[in-house]
Design an enzyme around this catalytic site. Structure first.
Site, PDB file in Angstrom:
ATOM      1  N   ASN A 208       0.853  -1.187   0.000  1.00 26.14           N
ATOM      2  CA  ASN A 208       0.000   0.000   0.000  1.00 26.14           C
ATOM      3  C   ASN A 208       0.891   1.240   0.000  1.00 26.14           C
ATOM      4  O   ASN A 208       2.114   1.135   0.031  1.00 26.14           O
ATOM      5  CB  ASN A 208      -0.980  -0.021   1.187  1.00 26.14           C
ATOM      6  CG  ASN A 208      -0.256  -0.059   2.517  1.00 26.14           C
ATOM      7  OD1 ASN A 208       0.476   0.858   2.853  1.00 26.14           O
ATOM      8  ND2 ASN A 208      -0.439  -1.132   3.267  1.00 26.14           N
ATOM      9  N   ASP A 276      -4.828  -5.819   5.132  1.00 24.34           N
ATOM     10  CA  ASP A 276      -5.908  -6.595   5.749  1.00 24.34           C
ATOM     11  C   ASP A 276      -5.898  -8.039   5.266  1.00 24.34           C
ATOM     12  O   ASP A 276      -6.347  -8.930   5.961  1.00 24.34           O
ATOM     13  CB  ASP A 276      -7.262  -5.948   5.410  1.00 24.34           C
ATOM     14  CG  ASP A 276      -7.442  -4.638   6.181  1.00 24.34           C
ATOM     15  OD1 ASP A 276      -6.957  -4.568   7.326  1.00 24.34           O
ATOM     16  OD2 ASP A 276      -8.037  -3.691   5.620  1.00 24.34           O
ATOM     17  N   LYS A 286       8.164 -18.417  -9.377  1.00 29.37           N
ATOM     18  CA  LYS A 286       7.537 -17.288 -10.072  1.00 29.37           C
ATOM     19  C   LYS A 286       6.351 -17.782 -10.909  1.00 29.37           C
ATOM     20  O   LYS A 286       6.487 -18.755 -11.660  1.00 29.37           O
ATOM     21  CB  LYS A 286       8.578 -16.613 -10.957  1.00 29.37           C
ATOM     22  CG  LYS A 286       8.072 -15.326 -11.545  1.00 29.37           C
ATOM     23  CD  LYS A 286       9.103 -14.668 -12.423  1.00 29.37           C
ATOM     24  CE  LYS A 286       8.430 -13.568 -13.218  1.00 29.37           C
ATOM     25  NZ  LYS A 286       9.087 -13.333 -14.480  1.00 29.37           N
ATOM     26  N   ILE A 305      -3.496  -7.063  14.426  1.00 24.69           N
ATOM     27  CA  ILE A 305      -2.518  -6.957  15.523  1.00 24.69           C
ATOM     28  C   ILE A 305      -3.038  -6.003  16.597  1.00 24.69           C
ATOM     29  O   ILE A 305      -2.968  -6.285  17.796  1.00 24.69           O
ATOM     30  CB  ILE A 305      -1.163  -6.455  14.971  1.00 24.69           C
ATOM     31  CG1 ILE A 305      -0.724  -7.311  13.776  1.00 24.69           C
ATOM     32  CG2 ILE A 305      -0.099  -6.472  16.052  1.00 24.69           C
ATOM     33  CD1 ILE A 305       0.376  -6.697  12.925  1.00 24.69           C
ATOM     34  N   PHE A 323      -4.641   3.641  14.620  1.00 25.50           N
ATOM     35  CA  PHE A 323      -4.790   4.654  13.587  1.00 25.50           C
ATOM     36  C   PHE A 323      -5.956   4.265  12.702  1.00 25.50           C
ATOM     37  O   PHE A 323      -6.233   3.082  12.511  1.00 25.50           O
ATOM     38  CB  PHE A 323      -3.511   4.766  12.746  1.00 25.50           C
ATOM     39  CG  PHE A 323      -2.543   5.745  13.329  1.00 25.50           C
ATOM     40  CD1 PHE A 323      -1.924   5.467  14.539  1.00 25.50           C
ATOM     41  CD2 PHE A 323      -2.272   6.947  12.690  1.00 25.50           C
ATOM     42  CE1 PHE A 323      -1.049   6.384  15.112  1.00 25.50           C
ATOM     43  CE2 PHE A 323      -1.401   7.867  13.241  1.00 25.50           C
ATOM     44  CZ  PHE A 323      -0.783   7.589  14.454  1.00 25.50           C
ATOM     45  N   LYS A 337     -14.490   2.449  14.841  1.00 23.00           N
ATOM     46  CA  LYS A 337     -13.308   1.567  14.778  1.00 23.00           C
ATOM     47  C   LYS A 337     -12.649   1.445  16.144  1.00 23.00           C
ATOM     48  O   LYS A 337     -12.183   0.379  16.524  1.00 23.00           O
ATOM     49  CB  LYS A 337     -12.317   2.124  13.744  1.00 23.00           C
ATOM     50  CG  LYS A 337     -11.265   1.123  13.309  1.00 23.00           C
ATOM     51  CD  LYS A 337     -10.407   1.638  12.159  1.00 23.00           C
ATOM     52  CE  LYS A 337     -11.082   1.487  10.801  1.00 23.00           C
ATOM     53  NZ  LYS A 337     -10.266   1.977   9.693  1.00 23.00           N
ATOM     54  N   LYS A 341     -12.160  -2.239  17.735  1.00 27.20           N
ATOM     55  CA  LYS A 341     -10.826  -2.807  17.960  1.00 27.20           C
ATOM     56  C   LYS A 341     -10.477  -2.892  19.445  1.00 27.20           C
ATOM     57  O   LYS A 341      -9.549  -3.605  19.811  1.00 27.20           O
ATOM     58  CB  LYS A 341      -9.775  -1.972  17.224  1.00 27.20           C
ATOM     59  CG  LYS A 341     -10.024  -1.921  15.723  1.00 27.20           C
ATOM     60  CD  LYS A 341      -8.778  -2.231  14.952  1.00 27.20           C
ATOM     61  CE  LYS A 341      -9.020  -2.128  13.464  1.00 27.20           C
ATOM     62  NZ  LYS A 341      -7.909  -2.685  12.697  1.00 27.20           N
TER      63      LYS A 341
END
Ligand code: CTP
Length: 397
Positions: A208, A276, A286, A305, A323, A337, A341
């Site tokens: 990301n 995620d 490969k 986590i 975060f 959230k 969490k």
């Protein structure tokens, strides 16, 4: 921050010893006093005279200089300092330290000291990567010895890679962090940072856009306030801060293992942009293009986590901060959230491309706690880190 601090500087026998002359000047400029010790090999690289002239102090080179107890004995010399710095820490010196040798002045002082010790390793790339050196490094870190560097770059031996001693100002920053008398002194704080890479096959991965800039700024600010920081980072764009213990990981599963290993801590700041999902079956060779066929990737959910640490019944950090990177209804989503969490605080930010926050130098965050939602003005990521570190210090006081 270094004014009035006493440093015992053990100069090892490597070409990087020349940087210690500049280091001594930078330390003296900041008001620190430097008592130099040269190993026999160090005298081949820098002269006791130039070191003494810069330090303005007697240079110790021989164990038997100290046998006359009318002068300073080696036990006393090892303990009068606020910190013992070994620079450059050669492969040989690290091996002796890890093995508990005491066969010359430098190693005897290191065995006898009860003050914090920091090493600035410097050696050839192959020597640094050698399993013996890496084993010794792990032993020294396990003994609580702080490590600054080494950096990657061109080496005196003509090769390129990890093994260059940190620059004098980087060592100064690491010393400032280690000797900080701030409000977080004695507190241990974990920070996760950066993206994770989830492997598809040996050459491809899913990632990301996180640069790791905000997590790095938070870790640096916590260290400046005196915390012992464990920094677990995915493959970030920005280099990790000085003065923290850096644990580099790739995937979410590696990150989880490193986080659990770092516990117990007083506070955990989970700034990493953890993927995620991971690819369920990583291909160990490969994946080849096949005419007319597209590969189908099956995903599995990664361990959360933050949620796992938040819900720990024993050994949970006193303060757990998550975060939330959102693109819509930032505060409402982040508030939900936080509850989902089970963390204490959530730092929420709007990562819509138009904000320029992801990968940028600024951030505009909301700090959501059980009872409040603070809107912080847009500021640099460094300032966000500092403000958050101050609030963490207040919460842990
Ligand atoms: N996090 C984590 N482990 C994961 C995923 C996320 O520790 N596997 C942490 C992040 O470090 C961050 C917080 O959880 O502190 C928020 O992550 P985010 O991915 O935004 O939350 P999600 O619950 O996945 O929600 P969303 O549906 O928005 O993706």
């Amino acid at each position: 921050m270094l004014a009035g601090k006493k440093l015992l500087l053990i100069i090892g026998g490597g070409i990087a010893a020349y940087k210690c002359l500049d280091l001594i000047r930078r330390l003296k400029e900041r008001g620190a006093s430097v008592t130099p010790v040269l190993t026999p090999a160090a005298k081949e690289f820098v002269t006791p005279l130039s070191v003494a002239a810069l330090a303005g102090e007697k240079v110790y080179t021989d164990l038997f200089d100290l046998t006359d107890e009318a002068e300073m004995g080696h036990i006393q010399l090892s303990r009068v300092a606020d910190l013992v710095l070994v620079a450059p820490a050669t492969a040989n010196l690290m091996a002796k330290m890890a093995g508990g040798h005491a066969n010359d002045l430098a190693t005897t002082l290191l065995m006898a000291t009860d003050t914090p010790v920091m090493i600035a390793p410097a050696m050839n790339l192959r020597m640094w990567e050698h399993p013996a050196t890496q084993r010794n490094l792990a032993t020294l870190q396990g003994d609580g010895i702080k490590v600054v560097g080494p950096n990657a770059g061109d080496m005196a031996c003509g090769e390129y890679g990890d093994g260059r001693m940190s620059e004098p100002l980087e060592i100064v920053a690491a010393l400032e962090a280690a000797l900080a008398d701030g409000p977080l002194k004695g507190k241990r704080v974990l920070v996760t940072s950066g993206p994770t890479h989830e492997p598809i096959d040996p050459v491809r991965y899913i990632a990301n856009r996180s640069s790791g800039a905000q997590g790095t700024a938070i870790a640096a600010a916590l260290a400046r306030l005196g915390a012992e920081v464990v920094f677990v980072t995915g493959p970030a764009d920005v280099p990790p801060p000085e003065g923290v213990k850096v644990i580099k990981v790739q995937s979410a599963e590696d990150m989880r293992a490193a986080v659990l290993d770092a516990l117990p801590v007083d506070a955990g700041v989970f700034a990493a942009a953890v993927a995620d999902w991971r690819v369920k079956r990583e291909s160990h060779s490969k994946i080849k293009k096949q005419a007319g066929e597209l590969p189908v990737l099956e995903f599995a959910e990664n361990p959360d986590i933050l949620a796992e640490v938040s819900r720990m019944t024993t050994g949970r950090p006193k303060l757990v901060i998550g975060f939330a990177a959102e693109t819509d209804d930032v505060v409402a989503n982040a508030t939900a959230k936080r509850k989902r969490k089970g963390c204490d605080w959530i730092v929420a930010n709007d990562v819509s491309p138009s904000t320029g926050i992801m990968g940028g130098t600024e951030n505009a965050v909301h700090l959501i706690t059980e009872t409040s939602a603070q809107d912080w003005p847009r500021m640099s990521k460094r300032e966000v880190g500092h403000k958050l570190a101050e609030q963490i210090a207040a919460a842990l006081a």
